[in-house]
Design a protein around this motif. Structure first.
Motif, PDB file in Angstrom:
ATOM      1  N   ILE A  98      45.035   6.373 -40.630  1.00 31.81           N
ATOM      2  CA  ILE A  98      43.836   5.825 -41.285  1.00 31.81           C
ATOM      3  C   ILE A  98      42.743   6.911 -41.347  1.00 31.81           C
ATOM      4  CG2 ILE A  98      44.185   3.407 -40.628  1.00 31.81           C
ATOM      5  CD1 ILE A  98      41.879   4.035 -38.481  1.00 31.81           C
ATOM      6  N   SER A  99      41.760   6.633 -42.154  1.00 31.70           N
ATOM      7  CA  SER A  99      40.583   7.507 -42.179  1.00 31.70           C
ATOM      8  C   SER A  99      39.351   6.649 -42.459  1.00 31.70           C
ATOM      9  CB  SER A  99      40.732   8.582 -43.253  1.00 31.70           C
ATOM     10  OG  SER A  99      40.767   7.981 -44.527  1.00 31.70           O
ATOM     11  N   VAL A 100      38.209   7.184 -42.148  1.00 28.03           N
ATOM     12  CA  VAL A 100      36.967   6.454 -42.426  1.00 28.03           C
ATOM     13  C   VAL A 100      36.023   7.335 -43.237  1.00 28.03           C
ATOM     14  CG1 VAL A 100      37.036   4.978 -40.364  1.00 28.03           C
ATOM     15  CG2 VAL A 100      35.879   7.193 -40.248  1.00 28.03           C
ATOM     16  N   SER A 101      35.146   6.698 -43.981  1.00 28.94           N
ATOM     17  CA  SER A 101      34.057   7.415 -44.642  1.00 28.94           C
ATOM     18  C   SER A 101      32.748   6.924 -44.033  1.00 28.94           C
ATOM     19  CB  SER A 101      34.070   7.156 -46.144  1.00 28.94           C
ATOM     20  OG  SER A 101      35.215   7.777 -46.691  1.00 28.94           O
ATOM     21  N   ILE A 102      31.855   7.859 -43.822  1.00 25.60           N
ATOM     22  CA  ILE A 102      30.619   7.523 -43.111  1.00 25.60           C
ATOM     23  C   ILE A 102      29.405   7.994 -43.908  1.00 25.60           C
ATOM     24  CG2 ILE A 102      29.336   7.822 -40.952  1.00 25.60           C
ATOM     25  CD1 ILE A 102      31.991   8.472 -39.567  1.00 25.60           C
ATOM     26  N   ALA A 103      28.424   7.127 -44.006  1.00 23.60           N
ATOM     27  CA  ALA A 103      27.134   7.534 -44.585  1.00 23.60           C
ATOM     28  C   ALA A 103      26.098   7.510 -43.471  1.00 23.60           C
ATOM     29  CB  ALA A 103      26.732   6.578 -45.700  1.00 23.60           C
ATOM     30  N   LEU A 104      25.306   8.568 -43.417  1.00 25.29           N
ATOM     31  CA  LEU A 104      24.332   8.715 -42.318  1.00 25.29           C
ATOM     32  C   LEU A 104      22.921   8.836 -42.892  1.00 25.29           C
ATOM     33  CD1 LEU A 104      24.724  11.431 -39.540  1.00 25.29           C
ATOM     34  CD2 LEU A 104      22.525  10.756 -40.405  1.00 25.29           C
ATOM     35  N   SER A 105      22.041   7.949 -42.439  1.00 24.97           N
ATOM     36  CA  SER A 105      20.623   8.040 -42.833  1.00 24.97           C
ATOM     37  C   SER A 105      19.774   8.207 -41.596  1.00 24.97           C
ATOM     38  CB  SER A 105      20.169   6.760 -43.525  1.00 24.97           C
ATOM     39  OG  SER A 105      20.725   6.668 -44.789  1.00 24.97           O
ATOM     40  N   LEU A 106      18.778   9.050 -41.699  1.00 28.56           N
ATOM     41  CA  LEU A 106      17.837   9.202 -40.589  1.00 28.56           C
ATOM     42  C   LEU A 106      16.556   8.465 -40.964  1.00 28.56           C
ATOM     43  CD1 LEU A 106      17.785  10.918 -37.892  1.00 28.56           C
ATOM     44  CD2 LEU A 106      16.266  12.442 -39.118  1.00 28.56           C
ATOM     45  N   TYR A 107      16.010   7.741 -40.010  1.00 26.28           N
ATOM     46  CA  TYR A 107      14.729   7.074 -40.256  1.00 26.28           C
ATOM     47  C   TYR A 107      13.723   7.640 -39.273  1.00 26.28           C
ATOM     48  CZ  TYR A 107      11.176   3.535 -40.946  1.00 26.28           C
ATOM     49  OH  TYR A 107       9.998   2.906 -41.232  1.00 26.28           O
ATOM     50  N   GLN A 108      12.620   8.153 -39.768  1.00 23.74           N
ATOM     51  CA  GLN A 108      11.606   8.725 -38.879  1.00 23.74           C
ATOM     52  C   GLN A 108      10.239   8.105 -39.145  1.00 23.74           C
ATOM     53  OE1 GLN A 108      12.319  12.796 -39.697  1.00 23.74           O
ATOM     54  NE2 GLN A 108      11.161  12.805 -41.600  1.00 23.74           N
ATOM     55  N   ALA A 109       9.306   8.430 -38.249  1.00 24.89           N
ATOM     56  CA  ALA A 109       8.016   7.735 -38.262  1.00 24.89           C
ATOM     57  C   ALA A 109       7.274   7.870 -39.588  1.00 24.89           C
ATOM     58  CB  ALA A 109       7.150   8.242 -37.118  1.00 24.89           C
ATOM     59  N   SER A 110       7.476   8.997 -40.295  1.00 25.50           N
ATOM     60  CA  SER A 110       6.744   9.183 -41.553  1.00 25.50           C
ATOM     61  C   SER A 110       7.368   8.407 -42.714  1.00 25.50           C
ATOM     62  CB  SER A 110       6.695  10.671 -41.892  1.00 25.50           C
ATOM     63  OG  SER A 110       8.002  11.179 -41.980  1.00 25.50           O
ATOM     64  N   ASP A 111       8.570   7.835 -42.507  1.00 26.49           N
ATOM     65  CA  ASP A 111       9.207   7.045 -43.562  1.00 26.49           C
ATOM     66  C   ASP A 111       8.545   5.673 -43.654  1.00 26.49           C
ATOM     67  OD1 ASP A 111      10.971   9.056 -44.124  1.00 26.49           O
ATOM     68  OD2 ASP A 111      12.510   8.319 -42.770  1.00 26.49           O
ATOM     69  N   GLN A 112       8.487   5.153 -44.872  1.00 28.71           N
ATOM     70  CA  GLN A 112       7.787   3.892 -45.084  1.00 28.71           C
ATOM     71  C   GLN A 112       8.707   2.753 -45.517  1.00 28.71           C
ATOM     72  OE1 GLN A 112       4.417   3.459 -44.570  1.00 28.71           O
ATOM     73  NE2 GLN A 112       4.405   5.558 -43.797  1.00 28.71           N
ATOM     74  N   GLY A 113       9.938   3.072 -45.909  1.00 23.87           N
ATOM     75  CA  GLY A 113      10.824   2.067 -46.503  1.00 23.87           C
ATOM     76  C   GLY A 113      11.194   0.945 -45.546  1.00 23.87           C
ATOM     77  N   SER A 114      11.583  -0.184 -46.142  1.00 19.85           N
ATOM     78  CA  SER A 114      11.968  -1.339 -45.331  1.00 19.85           C
ATOM     79  C   SER A 114      13.388  -1.146 -44.796  1.00 19.85           C
ATOM     80  CB  SER A 114      11.916  -2.609 -46.171  1.00 19.85           C
ATOM     81  OG  SER A 114      12.919  -2.537 -47.164  1.00 19.85           O
ATOM     82  N   ALA A 115      13.750  -2.020 -43.864  1.00 24.41           N
ATOM     83  CA  ALA A 115      15.092  -1.962 -43.276  1.00 24.41           C
ATOM     84  C   ALA A 115      16.144  -2.242 -44.357  1.00 24.41           C
ATOM     85  CB  ALA A 115      15.191  -2.970 -42.148  1.00 24.41           C
ATOM     86  N   ALA A 116      15.838  -3.224 -45.197  1.00 23.77           N
ATOM     87  CA  ALA A 116      16.802  -3.597 -46.244  1.00 23.77           C
ATOM     88  C   ALA A 116      17.017  -2.433 -47.212  1.00 23.77           C
ATOM     89  CB  ALA A 116      16.294  -4.821 -46.986  1.00 23.77           C
ATOM     90  N   ALA A 117      15.910  -1.736 -47.541  1.00 23.87           N
ATOM     91  CA  ALA A 117      16.014  -0.602 -48.473  1.00 23.87           C
ATOM     92  C   ALA A 117      16.837   0.532 -47.867  1.00 23.87           C
ATOM     93  CB  ALA A 117      14.616  -0.104 -48.830  1.00 23.87           C
ATOM     94  N   LEU A 118      16.648   0.753 -46.574  1.00 18.25           N
ATOM     95  CA  LEU A 118      17.408   1.812 -45.891  1.00 18.25           C
ATOM     96  C   LEU A 118      18.903   1.486 -45.893  1.00 18.25           C
ATOM     97  CD1 LEU A 118      17.255   4.407 -44.076  1.00 18.25           C
ATOM     98  CD2 LEU A 118      17.152   2.865 -42.116  1.00 18.25           C
ATOM     99  N   LEU A 119      19.187   0.231 -45.647  1.00 16.60           N
ATOM    100  CA  LEU A 119      20.581  -0.214 -45.606  1.00 16.60           C
ATOM    101  C   LEU A 119      21.207  -0.101 -46.997  1.00 16.60           C
ATOM    102  CD1 LEU A 119      22.506  -1.411 -43.496  1.00 16.60           C
ATOM    103  CD2 LEU A 119      21.795  -3.664 -44.238  1.00 16.60           C
ATOM    104  N   GLN A 120      20.431  -0.485 -47.990  1.00 17.89           N
ATOM    105  CA  GLN A 120      20.916  -0.461 -49.379  1.00 17.89           C
ATOM    106  C   GLN A 120      21.213   0.981 -49.815  1.00 17.89           C
ATOM    107  OE1 GLN A 120      18.040  -2.150 -52.011  1.00 17.89           O
ATOM    108  NE2 GLN A 120      19.583  -2.950 -53.403  1.00 17.89           N
TER     109      GLN A 120
END
Lengths: 267, 250
Positions: free
Chosen positions: B182-204
């Motif tokens: 098997i194999s997996v594909s991974i998407a990685l996002s960093l969220y830091q204090a200067s970011d303003q987006g919502s949780a839903a937007a980050l997930l999307q």
């Protein structure tokens, strides 16, 4: 060990850090603890340089058990305490253990939880943090109520202290930092260094600080380190020992004031 | 409820009533069996308390892990609402200014796997082996797992993502006595204090990278932060010049 205290309130906790190494953190921590103990306070000095500890070296203590036991085996830190002098207790750390210098966030939390319980048995707690801006330095500063940074007039020390305040201020925006100016030729030089650093901190970080004290260059301090004894005990009449006594008095007075105002507020 | 417990409840109820205390039998909302006894010494609306207890006694649909094979002691129950978990983490980032990372791990060719539950168990096991105690894991969608890594920078988060990707390759899925790679594909996002987006937007945003990869497999995506770079506390040249100006006076 006889430290017993009826009140379970947290005593004043002071974290001593600097950014740069070799600016006199341990010397200050040891002598402040000795000066407070001389004023009948029960003081706990925690060696916060967890991987390269040297509080025991400066005090001439022979310690075999260290905080490494608490991390690895969950040993109660109370079992590791060493009495350096009446009222002056040391919690030693290990020397030459890289794993201790690089604790995970979870281990750091476990450690500070264990220290919190222990601290309630004392009148004041001092943490001698490691040099740099590692996680342990940041975590100990977060844990302690008071952050004290040691600065010398060297450009490297100024830069490192400023950088550390910048990092700490991001994590502890409400914290008012205390500065101790060390190794100055005269009181006037110390005041100039303090005011200059304060101006830069105000301009770029909008931070106000307090001057905890100014320590002059003193050969007695160098001699005391070689003899592995606090200069405050070895040469109490020297200028530097008097400065330590003065800082201890200020520290006690400010904390007494803090306790009184808390008591008034709680009524 | 066993007969013994029923007898004990009846006895307590009798004693309470003999002492003129108000009693209420609490029943399970579905099968109406007695689940407890409420003895009141004050005048509280028992209905409110009963409905609260019903919420507690109602078994969670996600209380049992798939096939009961995976121990989730590190992370708690599965399928926690990832948006809510992210919101909590975002609040912590704002307070401490320590960034967090969101990893979305998707099992490649999940739809083609005959035993999807077993495959999810396997994926969970691979992920759990590469998590620390403070990390937060939740099943996100079929074939996808969301992981929040608190207090981590981009470099360390990338190392962890790479460890999970490699672990998936190293541990084939056991299927009817044979091993299926098997194999997996991974998407990685960093969220830091200067970011303003919502949780839903980050997930999307993070999900989009996995969706857009099409048929590509074994991928690792790094998604830029809103600010385009990590928060820096580096002492600037201007700050240094000001600091050193005191030395020029000597």
């Amino acid at each position: 060990m006889k430290q017993t205290k009826s009140s379970s309130a947290m005593p004043p906790t002071l974290c001593i850090s600097s950014g740069k190494g070799g600016v006199g953190k341990t010397t200050f921590a040891v002598n402040l603890a000795a000066a407070l103990a001389a004023r009948k306070m029960r003081v706990l000095l925690i060696d916060g340089d967890l991987g390269l500890a040297n509080v025991d070296v400066v005090l001439g203590l022979n310690t075999s058990r260290t905080l490494q036991e608490t991390i690895e085996r969950g040993t109660d830190p109370a079992a590791l305490l060493v009495e350096a002098a009446p009222g002056f207790t040391v919690l030693p750390a290990s020397s030459g253990v890289p794993a201790m210098a690089d604790l995970t966030a979870f281990e750091q939390n476990e450690l500070t939880s264990a220290l919190e319980k222990l601290s309630r048995r004392f009148d004041a707690v001092i943490v001698d943090a490691a040099a740099g801006i590692g996680q342990s330095v940041l975590r100990f500063n977060e844990w302690c109520a008071i952050s004290c940074l040691i600065v010398t007039p060297d450009p490297t020390s100024l830069t490192d202290a400023y950088a550390l305040i910048k990092v700490l201020a991001a994590r502890l925006p409400a914290r008012r930092f205390h500065l101790l100016i060390n190794n100055v030729k005269s009181r006037r030089e110390g005041e100039e260094v303090y005011l200059h650093l304060q101006r830069v901190l105000h301009k770029f970080l909008h931070k106000e600080t307090e001057c905890l004290g100014i320590l002059p260059q003193d050969q007695a301090a160098v001699k005391a380190i070689r003899q592995r004894k606090p200069v405050f005990k070895l040469a109490p009449e020297t200028a530097i020992s008097k400065a330590f006594a003065e800082i201890a008095a200020t520290f006690m007075a400010s904390n007494k004031l803090m306790r009184q105002s808390k008591a008034v507020l709680s009524r | 409820m066993t007969a013994d417990r029923h007898d004990i409840l009846s006895e307590i109820e009798q004693q309470a009533r003999a002492n003129e205390l108000r009693c209420h039998r609490l029943t399970h909302p579905r099968n109406h069996t007695s689940v407890g006894l409420l003895v009141l010494q004050c005048d509280i609306d028992a209905g409110i308390l009963k409905s609260s207890l019903a919420d507690l006694t109602e078994p969670s649909p996600f209380a049992t892990p798939p096939n009961g094979k995976i121990s989730l002691s590190k992370t708690g129950s599965l399928s926690r609402n990832i948006v809510e978990l992210l919101q909590v983490e975002q609040a912590r980032v704002a307070k401490t200014r320590l960034p967090c990372a969101l990893l979305l791990v998707e099992l490649d060719d999940f739809a083609e796997l005959p035993q999807s539950d077993a495959a999810m168990d396997h994926l969970l096991s691979v992920c759990l082996d590469n998590l620390e105690k403070i990390d937060i894991l939740s099943v996100y969608e079929r074939g996808k797992i969301a992981i929040i890594l608190p207090g981590i920078n981009r470099h360390l988060a990338a190392k962890r993502a790479e460890a999970i990707r490699q672990a998936a390759i190293d541990r084939p899925l056991e299927e009817d006595g044979s091993l299926r790679p098997i194999s997996v594909s991974i998407a990685l996002s960093l969220y830091q204090a200067s970011d303003q987006g919502s949780a839903a937007a980050l997930l999307q945003k993070t999900t989009r990278h996995l969706t857009d990869r099409g048929t590509d497999k074994n991928c690792l995506f790094f998604i830029d932060t809103e600010a385009g770079k990590e928060d820096s506390l580096q002492v600037t040249v201007e700050e240094r010049l000001q600091l050193f100006s005191i030395l020029d006076r000597d």
